[in-house]
Design an enzyme around this catalytic site. Structure first.
Site, PDB file in Angstrom:
ATOM      1  N   CYS A  62      14.274  10.557  -6.565  1.00 22.73           N
ATOM      2  CA  CYS A  62      13.066   9.740  -6.446  1.00 22.73           C
ATOM      3  C   CYS A  62      12.500   9.966  -5.049  1.00 22.73           C
ATOM      4  O   CYS A  62      12.816  10.962  -4.405  1.00 22.73           O
ATOM      5  CB  CYS A  62      13.367   8.270  -6.717  1.00 22.73           C
ATOM      6  SG  CYS A  62      14.386   7.509  -5.461  1.00 22.73           S
ATOM      7  N   CYS A  95       0.846  -1.201   0.000  1.00 26.69           N
ATOM      8  CA  CYS A  95       0.000   0.000   0.000  1.00 26.69           C
ATOM      9  C   CYS A  95       0.879   1.248   0.000  1.00 26.69           C
ATOM     10  O   CYS A  95       0.520   2.282  -0.545  1.00 26.69           O
ATOM     11  CB  CYS A  95      -0.904   0.012   1.228  1.00 26.69           C
ATOM     12  SG  CYS A  95      -2.134  -1.307   1.212  1.00 26.69           S
TER      13      CYS A  95
END
Ligand SMILES: [Zn+2]
Lengths: 428, 96
Positions: free
Chosen positions: A385, A200
């Site tokens: 990132c 998740c």
């Protein structure tokens, strides 16, 4: 038969008056001991409904020291802003105690920081419970918990959710002779390759999806506990529910029966090789690596043998903030949905998965030329990132093209940027 | 040719550009499940084949359903497709 006490009637009347449920089912619940493993999106609604329903004892287990974060609140509905930073199992225990003071709520603890259910403690943890709920979020916990339940003959209500999908099943035989319920390992004898497992945290999840599945886990647990006194209720054994929020479809599939050669749940201990006799003696790391050892090695940082360009180097977020200016090109390699949510000004989004496209790499080259006004041959390409892992892979990949003078990735990614440079930049 | 419906779920639909249901005409020589899997790999999936397969079969962590039944109950790779069958490939979820 003795009549229930006044408070019992007042609190549970709405389910006791149900013809199929009745006073006897309520008694079953009041005597039941339930273990909920995982205090996240599944564990919150499951524990809340089970406490509300009146189970006698409710034990909660999560990773020791795993605290509520703001990014949990859209789905982990037992928490609120005031408990951000509080230990999850503790916060959930507090919530369900308030919900039903008659329920004996305890939080189990592995006493070891960062450790929840694990091979060393699993069998001991599940022992003596009438039902266990798997509300965990990782492959290892799912096997450990199922193996422990198989050995201890405790039914396991297993839920999972990610993105807009949910899955639910009841595993592990209670030990009754004609019970052919498989364990998790019967259905999944080989662990999935690590690169195929989403979370998740990285893949995202629509809040109500784990809510649906966790709530259904509470229903299944109630059915398992009440057995025949809950007239007509059939737990989801040898079946799996597949929920798809996109078209609101609930599909129930038929599952295989218990495998008589399963190393965890087969009753015939002599004929099965490598049988698990003790969960704490089984090597889960080796099992999870399995044949997929090669895959994880490929995913780990490795220097390509035929590297054409110079090796990429790394830089601290703080240092980058000092040296960057409008001619600097920063490529953000997160997925586009992440980029749209938040990014640094002037950053160019090229997701890591797009870097195998020559066209996208050319786009970066063009942008590099434009910003450096023709000085691309001596300019540095910076990569960022979320946390500094994908940026390393991207930097290596771009370096290997040999098209860039110098490629540098930012250590710790945007998370480090938030810590070192700009605390108002969202951490998620 | 035999017409069947293929379903991809649990995230595997990403391998088919997000498409969850696809009606397909499977050539007669690919009518067993074992052959169908190879045919899907070669004709429908253009990249990341390792998300779907491992050693000539579906990778661990994918449940295969034949008309809503676990394919273990239907003979796995030996099953012979019937017109109108619905074949599903569902990736197991681990999140919570
Ligand atoms: Zn088993």
């Amino acid at each position: 038969m003795e009549q229930p006490q006044q408070e019992t009637v007042e609190r549970y009347s709405r389910q006791m008056v149900l013809g199929c449920f009745g006073v006897e089912s309520q008694r079953c619940l009041s005597r039941a001991r339930v273990l909920v493993v995982g205090a996240g999106g599944l564990g919150c609604p499951a524990a809340m409904y089970l406490a509300g329903a009146g189970v006698g004892a409710l034990c909660l287990l999560d990773r020791h020291g795993d605290c509520v974060e703001r990014s949990n609140l859209h789905r982990q509905i037992a928490y609120n802003d005031a408990v951000v930073g509080v230990d999850k199992a503790e916060a959930l225990a507090q919530f369900v105690r308030n919900l039903n003071p008659r329920c004996d709520v305890q939080r189990l603890d592995s006493k070891q920081h960062g450790v929840g259910i694990c091979a060393a403690n699993a069998e001991q943890m599940v022992q003596g419970f009438d039902v266990v709920l798997d509300c965990t979020d990782n492959v290892m916990s799912r096997y450990v918990l199922s193996d422990a339940c198989a050995l201890q003959k405790v039914p396991l209500v297993s839920g999972a959710a990610i993105g807009t999908d949910g899955q639910l099943s009841v595993y592990c035989s209670s030990g009754a002779k004609d019970d052919d319920t498989p364990c998790y390992r019967c259905v999944h004898p080989v662990a999935p390759p690590q690169h195929c497992v989403g979370s998740c945290d990285s893949a995202g999840v629509l809040g109500p999806v784990p809510g649906i599945i966790g709530t259904l886990q509470a229903i299944e647990a109630i059915k398992v506990i009440c057995g025949a006194s809950f007239v007509g209720a059939e737990p989801l054994r040898r079946k799996m529910l597949l929920f798809d929020a996109m078209d609101c479809s609930f599909r129930t599939m038929k599952l295989r029966a218990r495998n008589s050669a399963c190393i965890a749940c087969s009753s015939n201990s002599t004929s099965t090789q490598n049988r698990i006799t003790r969960v704490n003696e089984y090597d889960y790391d080796a099992f999870l690596m399995g044949d997929s050892a090669g895959d994880s090695a490929a995913a780990a940082p490795a220097i390509a043998p035929e590297s054409r360009g110079p090796l990429p180097s790394r830089i601290e977020a703080l240092e980058f903030s000092r040296i960057s200016n409008e001619s600097t090109l920063l490529v953000d390699v997160r997925p586009n949905t992440h980029f749209q949510m938040c990014h640094l000004p002037g950053a160019m989004n090229v997701p890591l998965t797009d870097l195998s496209s020559a066209e996208r790499v050319r786009d970066i080259q063009h942008e590099m030329d434009r910003r450096s006004r023709g000085e691309a041959q001596s300019s540095t390409l910076y990569i960022i990132c979320r946390r500094g892992n994908d940026s390393q892979k991207a930097a290596r990949k771009l370096s290997e093209t040999g098209l860039f003078h110098r490629v540098v990735d930012i250590m710790g990614g945007l998370s480090a940027w938030s810590d070192q440079v700009d605390p108002t930049f969202p951490k998620y | 040719m035999v017409r069947v419906e293929l379903c991809f779920g649990g995230g595997l639909e990403a391998l088919l550009g997000g498409q969850k249901r696809t009606p397909v005409d499977v050539p007669d020589e690919c009518r067993t499940m074992g052959k169908l899997i190879l045919w899907i790999r070669d004709t429908l999936i253009s990249e990341r084949h390792d998300m779907f397969m491992k050693d000539d079969c579906v990778r661990p962590g994918i449940l295969v359903l034949i008309n809503s039944s676990d394919w273990e109950l239907e003979g796995t790779t030996q099953y012979v497709l019937e017109p109108g069958d619905s074949i599903s490939f569902i990736s197991t979820l681990h999140g919570g």
